[in-house]
Design a protein around this motif. Structure first.
Motif, PDB file in Angstrom:
ATOM      1  N   LEU A 142      -6.755  -1.069  -3.672  1.00 24.71           N
ATOM      2  CA  LEU A 142      -7.503  -2.315  -3.788  1.00 24.71           C
ATOM      3  C   LEU A 142      -6.724  -3.347  -4.589  1.00 24.71           C
ATOM      4  N   GLN A 143      -6.139  -2.928  -5.702  1.00 22.33           N
ATOM      5  CA  GLN A 143      -5.344  -3.850  -6.496  1.00 22.33           C
ATOM      6  C   GLN A 143      -4.114  -4.327  -5.732  1.00 22.33           C
ATOM      7  N   ALA A 144      -3.517  -3.450  -4.944  1.00 21.69           N
ATOM      8  CA  ALA A 144      -2.351  -3.842  -4.148  1.00 21.69           C
ATOM      9  C   ALA A 144      -2.718  -4.937  -3.149  1.00 21.69           C
ATOM     10  N   ILE A 145      -3.865  -4.808  -2.504  1.00 23.64           N
ATOM     11  CA  ILE A 145      -4.304  -5.825  -1.549  1.00 23.64           C
ATOM     12  C   ILE A 145      -4.626  -7.131  -2.275  1.00 23.64           C
ATOM     13  N   GLN A 146      -5.250  -7.035  -3.440  1.00 20.00           N
ATOM     14  CA  GLN A 146      -5.568  -8.237  -4.215  1.00 20.00           C
ATOM     15  C   GLN A 146      -4.305  -8.985  -4.619  1.00 20.00           C
ATOM     16  N   MET A 147      -3.294  -8.275  -5.053  1.00 19.83           N
ATOM     17  CA  MET A 147      -2.046  -8.922  -5.443  1.00 19.83           C
ATOM     18  C   MET A 147      -1.363  -9.556  -4.241  1.00 19.83           C
ATOM     19  N   SER A 148      -1.430  -8.888  -3.107  1.00 24.62           N
ATOM     20  CA  SER A 148      -0.829  -9.447  -1.890  1.00 24.62           C
ATOM     21  C   SER A 148      -1.529 -10.740  -1.488  1.00 24.62           C
ATOM     22  N   PHE A 149      -2.852 -10.764  -1.589  1.00 29.56           N
ATOM     23  CA  PHE A 149      -3.599 -11.969  -1.230  1.00 29.56           C
ATOM     24  C   PHE A 149      -3.298 -13.113  -2.195  1.00 29.56           C
ATOM     25  N   ALA A 178      12.841  -8.424   5.299  1.00 32.95           N
ATOM     26  CA  ALA A 178      13.261  -7.578   4.185  1.00 32.95           C
ATOM     27  C   ALA A 178      12.832  -8.177   2.843  1.00 32.95           C
ATOM     28  N   THR A 179      12.842  -9.499   2.736  1.00 31.07           N
ATOM     29  CA  THR A 179      12.412 -10.151   1.496  1.00 31.07           C
ATOM     30  C   THR A 179      10.936  -9.892   1.229  1.00 31.07           C
ATOM     31  N   ASN A 180      10.112 -10.065   2.244  1.00 32.42           N
ATOM     32  CA  ASN A 180       8.676  -9.824   2.072  1.00 32.42           C
ATOM     33  C   ASN A 180       8.381  -8.353   1.805  1.00 32.42           C
ATOM     34  N   LEU A 181       9.105  -7.457   2.456  1.00 34.87           N
ATOM     35  CA  LEU A 181       8.911  -6.032   2.213  1.00 34.87           C
ATOM     36  C   LEU A 181       9.275  -5.663   0.777  1.00 34.87           C
ATOM     37  N   SER A 182      10.331  -6.272   0.250  1.00 31.27           N
ATOM     38  CA  SER A 182      10.726  -6.004  -1.135  1.00 31.27           C
ATOM     39  C   SER A 182       9.666  -6.491  -2.108  1.00 31.27           C
ATOM     40  N   ILE A 183       9.096  -7.669  -1.839  1.00 36.35           N
ATOM     41  CA  ILE A 183       8.040  -8.197  -2.707  1.00 36.35           C
ATOM     42  C   ILE A 183       6.799  -7.311  -2.625  1.00 36.35           C
ATOM     43  N   GLY A 184       6.429  -6.899  -1.420  1.00 36.35           N
ATOM     44  CA  GLY A 184       5.285  -6.013  -1.261  1.00 36.35           C
ATOM     45  C   GLY A 184       5.488  -4.677  -1.954  1.00 36.35           C
ATOM     46  N   TYR A 185       6.715  -4.169  -1.899  1.00 35.12           N
ATOM     47  CA  TYR A 185       7.007  -2.896  -2.569  1.00 35.12           C
ATOM     48  C   TYR A 185       6.895  -3.056  -4.087  1.00 35.12           C
ATOM     49  N   THR A 186       7.307  -4.217  -4.591  1.00 37.27           N
ATOM     50  CA  THR A 186       7.152  -4.480  -6.025  1.00 37.27           C
ATOM     51  C   THR A 186       5.683  -4.457  -6.421  1.00 37.27           C
ATOM     52  N   PHE A 187       4.837  -5.066  -5.608  1.00 40.53           N
ATOM     53  CA  PHE A 187       3.396  -5.042  -5.886  1.00 40.53           C
ATOM     54  C   PHE A 187       2.868  -3.609  -5.903  1.00 40.53           C
ATOM     55  N   LEU A 239       0.801  -1.217   0.000  1.00 38.06           N
ATOM     56  CA  LEU A 239       0.000   0.000   0.000  1.00 38.06           C
ATOM     57  C   LEU A 239       0.837   1.272   0.000  1.00 38.06           C
ATOM     58  N   SER A 240       2.153   1.139   0.144  1.00 35.95           N
ATOM     59  CA  SER A 240       2.983   2.329   0.365  1.00 35.95           C
ATOM     60  C   SER A 240       2.982   3.274  -0.834  1.00 35.95           C
ATOM     61  N   VAL A 241       3.336   2.801  -2.020  1.00 40.76           N
ATOM     62  CA  VAL A 241       3.407   3.679  -3.193  1.00 40.76           C
ATOM     63  C   VAL A 241       2.018   4.076  -3.677  1.00 40.76           C
ATOM     64  N   THR A 242       1.081   3.102  -3.694  1.00 40.15           N
ATOM     65  CA  THR A 242      -0.273   3.420  -4.163  1.00 40.15           C
ATOM     66  C   THR A 242      -0.952   4.441  -3.258  1.00 40.15           C
ATOM     67  N   ARG A 243      -0.656   4.413  -1.966  1.00 40.64           N
ATOM     68  CA  ARG A 243      -1.227   5.405  -1.050  1.00 40.64           C
ATOM     69  C   ARG A 243      -0.696   6.800  -1.381  1.00 40.64           C
TER      70      ARG A 243
END
Length: 382
Positions: A296-303, A279-288, A208-212
């Motif tokens: 909403l799309q960010a949460i969908q991709m994370s799920f 750090a690995t999970n944070l990097s993947i989340g940042y990519t999303f 949610l960081s960049v999309t927010r």
């Protein structure tokens, strides 16, 4: 039914139908949401139907043989022919066997002592030692229950044994359930929950960081500053590393106080490798977050990423019981490697040498995710 006939309906019905059509048009334009609605049911059906197996087979097994004999070969052949065990390595010492089990490369170790065949033929009922990694009771329980019958049948078919020996148990199987002798499921679940909770929260926070920033309109101010994309990424994910540490500490403390989960290994090694996992999970989340167009799309991709993590990592179902293609997918997920790390350190007392391959896998996944995130962010800037 023509569009003209729709507008002849009463006002409430007409407006409702108009909103219905509008939502379908928006759904068609939001391709990610539409793909999620179609893909998730198919993925769940595939995983639960083909990849999940509550009665695991072909469990990795090593054997330590102190003598070459006909009975020893019969026992190894019986283990090979059954669907429960798969001989993957021949150990040359007890220390090597211990390392294989601590690192998670094997779940069972069969030790055939010296003089075993002679003792069987004399009717002395020697002991055959079977060590099992009981940190996952589901994976080891069924196989241990079938072990006695498998080897007894192999010996009964050995024509070199006297009939009196074939009619009674020719040996004693001594089962050694390591790391979880009482088969307490909480000792397996609680360390796994540490990885599951960190995966879920870290992905959502950073996705949610960049999309927010974009939705709030603050991204333009951020881009006007003299700062590089990699610096933005590190600055954004760094606070969540602290949050991840707090979450991990809470889980460990409550797991110890409420369920008696031990920490047999080095706490500092657990902290260091947990930092790498976070750090690995944070990097993947940042990519999303750089791919998604809204929160909403960010949460969908994370799920969509979280679901295979929880199903194919070995948290809910034994990893060794999955088909090869499911294991191949699981090896590309961070949670798979972290579960081996956290269970290895907390339950088995594993050191860095035992877990070096899992740590390397997390490091590679983190670097790949960071590279994709930075490149995607640069593309977004353009």
């Amino acid at each position: 039914m023509s569009a003209l006939s729709i507008w002849r309906w009463p006002g409430p019905v007409t407006r409702t139908v108009a909103m219905f059509i509008k939502e379908f048009i928006q759904l068609r334009r939001d391709r990610l949401t539409f793909a999620t609605m179609i893909f998730i049911p198919i993925m769940q059906l595939t995983l639960f139907g083909f990849a999940i197996n509550t009665t695991p087979r072909h469990l990795p097994t090593a054997v330590l043989v102190y003598e070459e004999s006909d009975i020893g070969r019969s026992i190894l052949a019986a283990l090979t022919n059954t669907s429960y065990f798969q001989l993957v390595q021949v150990a040359h010492s007890e220390a090597e066997m211990d390392h294989l089990m601590r690192s998670g490369k094997i779940l069972f170790g069969v030790e055939i002592p010296a003089g075993f065949e002679r003792a069987v033929r004399r009717g002395d009922r020697p002991a055959l030692l079977v060590a099992a990694d009981a940190s996952d009771p589901v994976a080891s329980g069924t196989a241990l229950g079938a072990l006695q019958g498998i080897i007894t049948t192999a010996l009964a078919r050995d024509r070199g044994l006297p009939e009196t020996i074939q009619s009674v148990p020719a040996f004693e199987i001594r089962q050694h359930r390591r790391y979880n002798p009482a088969a307490d499921t909480s000792l397996n679940i609680v360390p796994g929950l540490l990885g599951v909770i960190l995966t879920m929260t870290m992905l959502i926070f950073t996705a949610l960081s960049v999309t927010r920033e974009i939705e709030r309109g603050t991204m333009e101010s951020l881009l006007s500053m003299p700062i590089e994309p990699v610096e933005i990424m590190i600055g954004k994910i760094s606070p969540y590393i602290v949050i991840g540490f707090i979450q991990a500490l809470l889980i460990l403390v409550f797991g110890r106080l409420m369920f008696g989960v031990p920490i047999a290994g080095n706490v500092w090694l657990l902290a260091a490798l947990s930092t790498l996992f976070i750090a690995t999970n944070l990097s993947i989340g940042y990519t999303f977050s750089t791919i998604a167009q809204n929160q909403l799309q960010a949460i969908q991709m994370s799920f969509m990423f979280f679901l295979p993590n929880i199903l194919l990592s070995g948290f809910m179902f034994p990893f060794a019981g999955m088909p090869r293609w499911a294991q191949a997918i699981g090896e590309m997920l961070p949670l798979t490697h972290y579960l081996r790390i956290v269970r290895g350190i907390m339950l088995k007392g594993a050191d860095f040498y035992d877990l070096r391959l899992e740590a390397l896998a997390l490091l590679v996944l983190m670097l790949v995710a960071m590279t994709l995130a930075v490149r995607r962010f640069r593309r977004t800037l353009d």
